[in-house]
Design a protein around this motif. Structure first.
Motif, PDB file in Angstrom:
ATOM      1  N   GLN A  85     -12.184 -15.096  -5.519  1.00 33.15           N
ATOM      2  CA  GLN A  85     -12.370 -15.150  -4.989  1.00 33.15           C
ATOM      3  C   GLN A  85     -11.594 -15.245  -3.005  1.00 33.15           C
ATOM      4  N   VAL A  86     -10.290 -14.783  -3.736  1.00 32.47           N
ATOM      5  CA  VAL A  86      -9.495 -14.251  -3.057  1.00 32.47           C
ATOM      6  C   VAL A  86      -9.427 -13.450  -3.085  1.00 32.47           C
ATOM      7  N   ARG A  87      -8.929 -12.537  -4.077  1.00 36.02           N
ATOM      8  CA  ARG A  87      -9.401 -11.184  -4.434  1.00 36.02           C
ATOM      9  C   ARG A  87     -10.538 -10.761  -3.854  1.00 36.02           C
ATOM     10  N   ALA A  88     -11.700 -10.976  -3.436  1.00 37.64           N
ATOM     11  CA  ALA A  88     -12.496 -10.695  -2.522  1.00 37.64           C
ATOM     12  C   ALA A  88     -12.539 -10.833  -1.220  1.00 37.64           C
ATOM     13  N   LEU A  89     -11.473 -11.716  -0.585  1.00 40.76           N
ATOM     14  CA  LEU A  89     -10.808 -12.280   0.615  1.00 40.76           C
ATOM     15  C   LEU A  89     -10.633 -11.230   0.880  1.00 40.76           C
ATOM     16  N   ALA A  90      -9.950 -10.046  -0.030  1.00 42.84           N
ATOM     17  CA  ALA A  90      -8.815  -9.642   0.659  1.00 42.84           C
ATOM     18  C   ALA A  90      -9.612  -8.088   0.789  1.00 42.84           C
ATOM     19  N   ILE A 115      -4.606  -6.531  -5.523  1.00 40.31           N
ATOM     20  CA  ILE A 115      -4.813  -6.494  -4.138  1.00 40.31           C
ATOM     21  C   ILE A 115      -5.054  -5.582  -4.154  1.00 40.31           C
ATOM     22  N   ARG A 116      -4.369  -4.606  -3.634  1.00 38.64           N
ATOM     23  CA  ARG A 116      -4.245  -3.485  -3.635  1.00 38.64           C
ATOM     24  C   ARG A 116      -5.484  -2.067  -4.287  1.00 38.64           C
ATOM     25  N   ALA A 117      -5.939  -2.932  -5.400  1.00 38.01           N
ATOM     26  CA  ALA A 117      -7.259  -1.874  -6.025  1.00 38.01           C
ATOM     27  C   ALA A 117      -8.362  -3.136  -4.697  1.00 38.01           C
ATOM     28  N   GLU A 118      -7.898  -3.733  -4.089  1.00 48.02           N
ATOM     29  CA  GLU A 118      -9.515  -4.513  -3.314  1.00 48.02           C
ATOM     30  C   GLU A 118      -9.389  -3.952  -1.862  1.00 48.02           C
TER      31      GLU A 118
END
Length: 381
Positions: A85-90, A115-118
């Motif tokens: 969920q956090v990665r999606a928000l990122a 996170i940079r991948a997102e």
């Protein structure tokens, strides 16, 4: 006015003081800050209630002051679902802030690479005790521990053999947060020009050294340890000091010869300005000034202690400031705030947060204002 960071989204995984102080500045400057909190009680500062908070049934004022203007999202980052969920928000964020020990967020797939991948142009800011590099990076710390480590405790106190003395509030935590906010804003500005994100590493140790910057630089250059000066001023001028008066204490800063002459005139001690045994008169009368240098430092200090001992600190504050000598009666924090609150002596940019019907939390503001402009968030938080 349009706040400078409107349109910026910040994902904030920080807790306690340093990280939340960084994201607080970003929120108050207009950023949309989403604060990620654990379902098991949230940020520990939510439980740090003062007696006044308990009596009022309010969220702790310290927590409210640090987290005003943010949105809270409860998620357990230790679970695969929560981390996802956090990665999606990122993907929608411009900034990611965390202040865990190095390696902790990586265990949950929330490190910079993940996170940079997102979001490839993310500004990823880590705030820690010792930084992301080096053998000590995995250590934990609190404010007073870093004060002890970095020498700050040994710079406080009156004498070389006095016990270590900490600064009476979490000065390093706050400074680390301010450095975090400054670095994030700098990275965002650069990104406007080159489109690149950034990896920011700031720490409590770095913040402590910046607070002691002149002293740290002197040691690194000349290997000279700073000496304890107690309540005396940084310049070393004999009247950059704090004196007991008949009704309290007074701090003065007559650092230059011109200021020293004014001080002695108020006290009826003008002859001291011609006393070559007490002062270095060549330095005192040199073109361009400089700071006052004492030949007999203890003797000069004794004369001023005796002169102030029979006088009123309040009267001296008024008289010295009237002639251009910096002076202030020593006050408690509450005494100072009560004195200036609502007055014209020092109109601070006060801010209130929380529900008005329940009293809310009042603060002294952000430490700066844009003159001529109302700097308020659209939601009033």
């Amino acid at each position: 006015m349009a706040l400078p960071l409107q349109g910026v989204r910040v994902l904030d995984l920080s807790h306690v003081i340093a990280g939340p102080m960084a994201s607080f500045y970003l929120a108050q400057l207009g950023a949309d800050v989403i604060k990620i909190e654990s379902p098991a009680g949230g940020d520990v500062m939510r439980a740090a209630k003062s007696p006044a908070d308990v009596a009022a049934g309010d969220t702790p004022s310290g927590f409210t002051a640090l987290n005003a203007g943010k949105r809270s999202f409860s998620v357990d980052i230790r679970t695969p679902e929560g981390a996802a969920q956090v990665r999606a928000l990122a993907r929608t964020a411009d900034v990611f802030i965390e202040n865990f020990r190095p390696g902790v967020v990586a265990r949950h797939g929330l490190d910079e690479a993940a996170i940079r991948a997102e979001r490839p142009d993310i500004v990823y800011c880590s705030i820690s005790a010792y930084g992301q590099l080096g053998e000590w990076s995995g250590r934990g710390a609190y404010d007073h521990v870093v004060q002890a480590l970095t020498g700050m405790m040994m710079m406080s106190g009156d004498s070389a053999d006095a016990p270590p003395l900490k600064v009476g509030f979490p000065v390093i935590d706050v400074a680390a947060g301010m450095l975090g906010a400054l670095s994030v804003v700098s990275a965002l500005f650069r990104r406007m020009h080159d489109g690149q994100g950034a990896r920011i590493d700031t720490s409590m140790v770095q913040a402590s050294l910046m607070l002691m910057y002149p002293n740290a630089s002197t040691f690194l250059t000349h290997q000279v340890e700073p000496q304890r000066v107690g309540n005396r001023g940084y310049t070393g001028s004999p009247t950059a000091d704090t004196y007991r008066c008949a009704d309290g204490w007074l701090a003065t800063a007559a650092n230059t010869p011109a200021q020293f002459r004014k001080l002695t005139r108020v006290l009826g001690m003008e002859a001291l300005c011609e006393d070559g045994e007490a002062l270095d008169l060549a330095a005192f009368n040199a073109p361009g000034g400089g700071f006052v240098v004492a030949r007999d430092l203890e003797g000069v200090r004794r004369r001023f202690r005796e002169a102030f001992a029979t006088r009123s600190a309040a009267d001296m504050e008024a008289q010295l400031n009237a002639v251009g000598v910096a002076a202030a009666r020593v006050r408690r924090l509450g005494e100072f705030l009560a004195e200036i609150d609502g007055g014209q002596q020092l109109p601070l940019p006060y801010r209130s947060y929380g529900e008005a019907g329940r009293g809310g939390t009042r603060t002294p503001g952000l430490g700066f204002r844009f003159l001529g402009e109302q700097m308020e968030r659209p939601d009033g938080a």
